[in-house]
Scaffold this motif. Structure first.
Motif, PDB file in Angstrom:
ATOM      1  N   LEU A 239      41.250  35.199  37.551  1.00  0.00           N
ATOM      2  CA  LEU A 239      40.030  35.914  37.189  1.00  0.00           C
ATOM      3  C   LEU A 239      38.784  35.292  37.802  1.00  0.00           C
ATOM      4  CD1 LEU A 239      40.829  36.520  33.414  1.00  0.00           C
ATOM      5  CD2 LEU A 239      41.216  38.077  35.348  1.00  0.00           C
ATOM      6  N   PHE A 240      38.874  34.004  38.158  1.00  0.00           N
ATOM      7  CA  PHE A 240      37.736  33.298  38.734  1.00  0.00           C
ATOM      8  C   PHE A 240      38.166  32.502  39.959  1.00  0.00           C
ATOM      9  CE2 PHE A 240      36.583  33.686  34.247  1.00  0.00           C
ATOM     10  CZ  PHE A 240      35.294  34.188  34.324  1.00  0.00           C
ATOM     11  N   THR A 241      37.257  32.386  40.884  1.00  0.00           N
ATOM     12  CA  THR A 241      37.388  31.434  41.982  1.00  0.00           C
ATOM     13  C   THR A 241      36.571  30.211  41.612  1.00  0.00           C
ATOM     14  OG1 THR A 241      37.641  33.190  43.625  1.00  0.00           O
ATOM     15  CG2 THR A 241      36.978  31.018  44.426  1.00  0.00           C
ATOM     16  N   ARG A 242      37.211  29.043  41.637  1.00  0.00           N
ATOM     17  CA  ARG A 242      36.525  27.822  41.255  1.00  0.00           C
ATOM     18  C   ARG A 242      35.856  27.207  42.476  1.00  0.00           C
ATOM     19  NH1 ARG A 242      40.381  30.084  37.769  1.00  0.00           N
ATOM     20  NH2 ARG A 242      40.216  29.121  35.705  1.00  0.00           N
ATOM     21  N   LEU A 243      34.535  27.107  42.443  1.00  0.00           N
ATOM     22  CA  LEU A 243      33.766  26.504  43.522  1.00  0.00           C
ATOM     23  C   LEU A 243      33.172  25.205  43.002  1.00  0.00           C
ATOM     24  CD1 LEU A 243      31.901  29.709  44.765  1.00  0.00           C
ATOM     25  CD2 LEU A 243      34.028  28.754  45.648  1.00  0.00           C
ATOM     26  N   SER A 244      33.543  24.091  43.603  1.00  0.00           N
ATOM     27  CA  SER A 244      33.159  22.791  43.059  1.00  0.00           C
ATOM     28  C   SER A 244      31.651  22.616  42.930  1.00  0.00           C
ATOM     29  CB  SER A 244      33.731  21.670  43.938  1.00  0.00           C
ATOM     30  OG  SER A 244      33.280  21.812  45.280  1.00  0.00           O
ATOM     31  N   SER A 245      30.897  23.147  43.891  1.00  0.00           N
ATOM     32  CA  SER A 245      29.447  22.931  43.879  1.00  0.00           C
ATOM     33  C   SER A 245      28.656  24.100  43.306  1.00  0.00           C
ATOM     34  CB  SER A 245      28.956  22.650  45.308  1.00  0.00           C
ATOM     35  OG  SER A 245      29.239  23.758  46.152  1.00  0.00           O
ATOM     36  N   LYS A 246      29.269  25.273  43.194  1.00  0.00           N
ATOM     37  CA  LYS A 246      28.536  26.466  42.782  1.00  0.00           C
ATOM     38  C   LYS A 246      29.107  27.119  41.527  1.00  0.00           C
ATOM     39  CE  LYS A 246      27.025  27.577  47.488  1.00  0.00           C
ATOM     40  NZ  LYS A 246      26.987  28.608  48.557  1.00  0.00           N
ATOM     41  N   GLY A 247      29.949  26.403  40.804  1.00  0.00           N
ATOM     42  CA  GLY A 247      30.473  26.957  39.567  1.00  0.00           C
ATOM     43  C   GLY A 247      31.610  27.925  39.809  1.00  0.00           C
TER      44      GLY A 247
ATOM     45  N   ARG B 255      33.085  32.059  40.322  1.00  0.00           N
ATOM     46  CA  ARG B 255      32.792  33.410  40.784  1.00  0.00           C
ATOM     47  C   ARG B 255      33.959  34.311  40.414  1.00  0.00           C
ATOM     48  NH1 ARG B 255      28.793  31.068  41.237  1.00  0.00           N
ATOM     49  NH2 ARG B 255      27.299  30.992  42.961  1.00  0.00           N
ATOM     50  N   LEU B 256      33.662  35.502  39.975  1.00  0.00           N
ATOM     51  CA  LEU B 256      34.712  36.451  39.630  1.00  0.00           C
ATOM     52  C   LEU B 256      35.523  36.855  40.849  1.00  0.00           C
ATOM     53  CD1 LEU B 256      32.812  38.827  37.194  1.00  0.00           C
ATOM     54  CD2 LEU B 256      34.734  37.364  36.592  1.00  0.00           C
ATOM     55  N   THR B 257      36.832  36.937  40.685  1.00  0.00           N
ATOM     56  CA  THR B 257      37.705  37.511  41.707  1.00  0.00           C
ATOM     57  C   THR B 257      37.642  39.033  41.574  1.00  0.00           C
ATOM     58  OG1 THR B 257      39.614  37.537  40.235  1.00  0.00           O
ATOM     59  CG2 THR B 257      39.244  35.515  41.531  1.00  0.00           C
ATOM     60  N   PRO B 258      38.206  39.792  42.513  1.00  0.00           N
ATOM     61  CA  PRO B 258      38.266  41.249  42.330  1.00  0.00           C
ATOM     62  C   PRO B 258      38.936  41.654  41.019  1.00  0.00           C
ATOM     63  CG  PRO B 258      38.754  40.692  44.603  1.00  0.00           C
ATOM     64  CD  PRO B 258      38.649  39.388  43.867  1.00  0.00           C
ATOM     65  N   SER B 259      39.995  40.949  40.622  1.00  0.00           N
ATOM     66  CA  SER B 259      40.633  41.246  39.332  1.00  0.00           C
ATOM     67  C   SER B 259      39.684  40.946  38.183  1.00  0.00           C
ATOM     68  CB  SER B 259      41.919  40.424  39.182  1.00  0.00           C
ATOM     69  OG  SER B 259      42.883  40.792  40.145  1.00  0.00           O
ATOM     70  N   GLY B 260      38.941  39.840  38.280  1.00  0.00           N
ATOM     71  CA  GLY B 260      37.979  39.487  37.246  1.00  0.00           C
ATOM     72  C   GLY B 260      36.875  40.523  37.119  1.00  0.00           C
ATOM     73  N   LYS B 261      36.403  41.043  38.254  1.00  0.00           N
ATOM     74  CA  LYS B 261      35.370  42.079  38.216  1.00  0.00           C
ATOM     75  C   LYS B 261      35.868  43.330  37.516  1.00  0.00           C
ATOM     76  CE  LYS B 261      33.129  40.490  42.481  1.00  0.00           C
ATOM     77  NZ  LYS B 261      32.804  40.819  43.894  1.00  0.00           N
ATOM     78  N   ARG B 262      37.120  43.717  37.791  1.00  0.00           N
ATOM     79  CA  ARG B 262      37.673  44.905  37.139  1.00  0.00           C
ATOM     80  C   ARG B 262      37.824  44.687  35.637  1.00  0.00           C
ATOM     81  NH1 ARG B 262      40.587  45.067  42.097  1.00  0.00           N
ATOM     82  NH2 ARG B 262      42.321  43.874  41.221  1.00  0.00           N
ATOM     83  N   LEU B 263      38.240  43.479  35.255  1.00  0.00           N
ATOM     84  CA  LEU B 263      38.368  43.187  33.830  1.00  0.00           C
ATOM     85  C   LEU B 263      36.997  43.223  33.145  1.00  0.00           C
ATOM     86  CD1 LEU B 263      39.987  42.364  31.357  1.00  0.00           C
ATOM     87  CD2 LEU B 263      39.774  39.972  32.087  1.00  0.00           C
ATOM     88  N   LEU B 264      35.986  42.686  33.782  1.00  0.00           N
ATOM     89  CA  LEU B 264      34.654  42.673  33.181  1.00  0.00           C
ATOM     90  C   LEU B 264      34.134  44.091  32.987  1.00  0.00           C
ATOM     91  CD1 LEU B 264      32.315  40.941  32.177  1.00  0.00           C
ATOM     92  CD2 LEU B 264      31.400  40.960  34.505  1.00  0.00           C
ATOM     93  N   LEU B 265      34.309  44.946  33.999  1.00  0.00           N
ATOM     94  CA  LEU B 265      33.846  46.325  33.883  1.00  0.00           C
ATOM     95  C   LEU B 265      34.581  47.069  32.778  1.00  0.00           C
ATOM     96  CD1 LEU B 265      33.515  47.379  37.644  1.00  0.00           C
ATOM     97  CD2 LEU B 265      31.662  47.110  36.005  1.00  0.00           C
ATOM     98  N   GLY B 266      35.883  46.813  32.654  1.00  0.00           N
ATOM     99  CA  GLY B 266      36.673  47.518  31.656  1.00  0.00           C
ATOM    100  C   GLY B 266      36.510  46.992  30.250  1.00  0.00           C
ATOM    101  N   SER B 267      36.146  45.725  30.109  1.00  0.00           N
ATOM    102  CA  SER B 267      36.124  45.114  28.784  1.00  0.00           C
ATOM    103  C   SER B 267      34.844  45.396  28.017  1.00  0.00           C
ATOM    104  CB  SER B 267      36.323  43.595  28.915  1.00  0.00           C
ATOM    105  OG  SER B 267      35.253  42.988  29.627  1.00  0.00           O
ATOM    106  N   GLN B 268      33.771  45.755  28.687  1.00  0.00           N
ATOM    107  CA  GLN B 268      32.492  45.941  27.989  1.00  0.00           C
ATOM    108  C   GLN B 268      32.575  47.052  26.952  1.00  0.00           C
ATOM    109  OE1 GLN B 268      30.108  46.492  31.547  1.00  0.00           O
ATOM    110  NE2 GLN B 268      29.284  44.412  31.419  1.00  0.00           N
ATOM    111  N   ALA B 269      33.062  48.226  27.362  1.00  0.00           N
ATOM    112  CA  ALA B 269      33.185  49.335  26.422  1.00  0.00           C
ATOM    113  C   ALA B 269      34.253  49.041  25.372  1.00  0.00           C
ATOM    114  CB  ALA B 269      33.518  50.627  27.175  1.00  0.00           C
ATOM    115  N   PHE B 270      35.304  48.353  25.775  1.00  0.00           N
ATOM    116  CA  PHE B 270      36.383  48.002  24.860  1.00  0.00           C
ATOM    117  C   PHE B 270      35.877  47.120  23.725  1.00  0.00           C
ATOM    118  CE2 PHE B 270      39.875  45.150  23.638  1.00  0.00           C
ATOM    119  CZ  PHE B 270      40.848  46.076  23.265  1.00  0.00           C
ATOM    120  N   LEU B 271      35.081  46.112  24.056  1.00  0.00           N
ATOM    121  CA  LEU B 271      34.541  45.212  23.041  1.00  0.00           C
ATOM    122  C   LEU B 271      33.551  45.924  22.124  1.00  0.00           C
ATOM    123  CD1 LEU B 271      34.063  41.974  25.167  1.00  0.00           C
ATOM    124  CD2 LEU B 271      35.695  42.320  23.301  1.00  0.00           C
TER     125      LEU B 271
END
Length: 310
Positions: free
Chosen positions: A51-59, A61-77
């Motif tokens: 769900l995330f790409t781990r960047l040592s210096s920049k924290g 970032r959402l992966t494409p799968s993570g972006k889809r989960l975020l878009l889908g989960s807002q209405a669900f929650l």
């Protein structure tokens, strides 16, 4: 096999996605970082995807799968919250947070007015505006940073649905001491300004939009300055550096530089800009975002009548 994940895990995921930092999200949620990491790891295991790409210096970032989960989960929650309210017989008053994208030049004119109307109707919803240019707002919508955005139609592709609220024609902007400013209600021809210095707003898509107008009329403008900021353009014009083209309906002609500008209607039939509410195609809207849309329609109307693909 059915998947098993919890609402808590989804809420934890949403906080990490928003803050892009595990430590900051743990502090906001008042949980340990190990608890948060474990919840995210369990989600990734359940969905079988990172769900995330781990960047040592920049924290993070959402992966494409993570972006889809975020878009889908807002209405669900949100639906889950409404279920709690129904069981407790607390009614269905909207509550929670809503992030709305806002095209930066529109923000000073639109954000305070919309916010006042929305807060009066839905006092338990906390609205925050994510300002940016057209391109950054497109990306924020796709990344799930904001659920919808108030922006212009320029550069909005078929991956988005739009509800057109206003069509705003271009106007010539001149300083208050310009000869044409003496008759501000008399339309002018853009051809009359061909030999005057032009202050060109240099935002992506916007630059091409204005230059195409000159091309349609067979005019080669005399570009004196190319400026990236909307208010900077107005200030340059006010100080007598040239004229410009802008689409905003001005309610205050004073500029940051201390001078004044006068907007003039144009005789020629030139294409307007469409101010629209924009959402990603296929994203299920939350009730909060639909309520925000209705407030905007109440304030500005709806040109299209219904959402349309760009």
């Amino acid at each position: 096999m059915s998947k098993s994940f919890t609402l808590v895990q989804l809420r934890y995921f949403g906080a990490v996605a928003r803050l892009e930092n595990m430590t900051a999200a743990a502090a906001e949620l008042n949980v340990t970082q190990s608890t948060l990491s474990s919840a995210i790891a369990r989600l990734e295991e359940e969905f079988g995807a990172s769900l995330f790409t781990r960047l040592s210096s920049k924290g993070l970032r959402l992966t494409p799968s993570g972006k889809r989960l975020l878009l889908g989960s807002q209405a669900f929650l949100e639906e889950a919250d409404l279920l709690y309210q129904a069981v407790l017989d607390e009614g269905e008053a909207l509550a929670g947070e809503l992030v709305v994208g806002m095209y930066s030049p529109l923000a000073p004119f639109k954000a305070p007015v919309i916010l006042q109307e929305f807060e009066a109707a839905h006092p338990n919803v906390k609205v925050s505006f994510h300002e940016g240019d057209q391109e950054s707002l497109r990306q924020a919508l796709l990344d799930g940073v904001c659920e919808l955005a108030l922006m212009y139609d320029q550069g909005v592709g078929t991956e988005f649905d739009r509800r057109v609220l206003e069509r705003i024609p271009p106007r010539v902007l001149v300083p208050a001491n310009h000869p044409r400013a003496a008759n501000p209600h008399t339309p002018v021809s853009l051809r009359d300004f061909a030999d005057e210095p032009l202050i060109l707003l240099d935002a992506k898509h916007t630059r091409e939009y204005y230059l195409d107008m000159f091309s349609q009329l067979g005019i080669r403008p005399s570009i004196r300055h190319v400026v990236s900021g909307y208010e900077t353009v107005r200030s340059y014009v006010a100080r007598g550096h040239g004229y410009s083209l802008l689409n905003q309906r001005l309610t205050n002609e004073l500029t940051y530089a201390g001078g004044s500008v006068v907007p003039l209607d144009i005789i020629e039939d030139l294409p307007p800009i469409e101010m629209s509410l924009v959402r990603p195609v296929g994203a299920k809207p939350t009730r909060k975002s639909l309520a925000f849309e209705q407030v905007c329609i109440g304030l500005y109307g709806s040109v299209s009548g219904q959402s349309t693909s760009a």
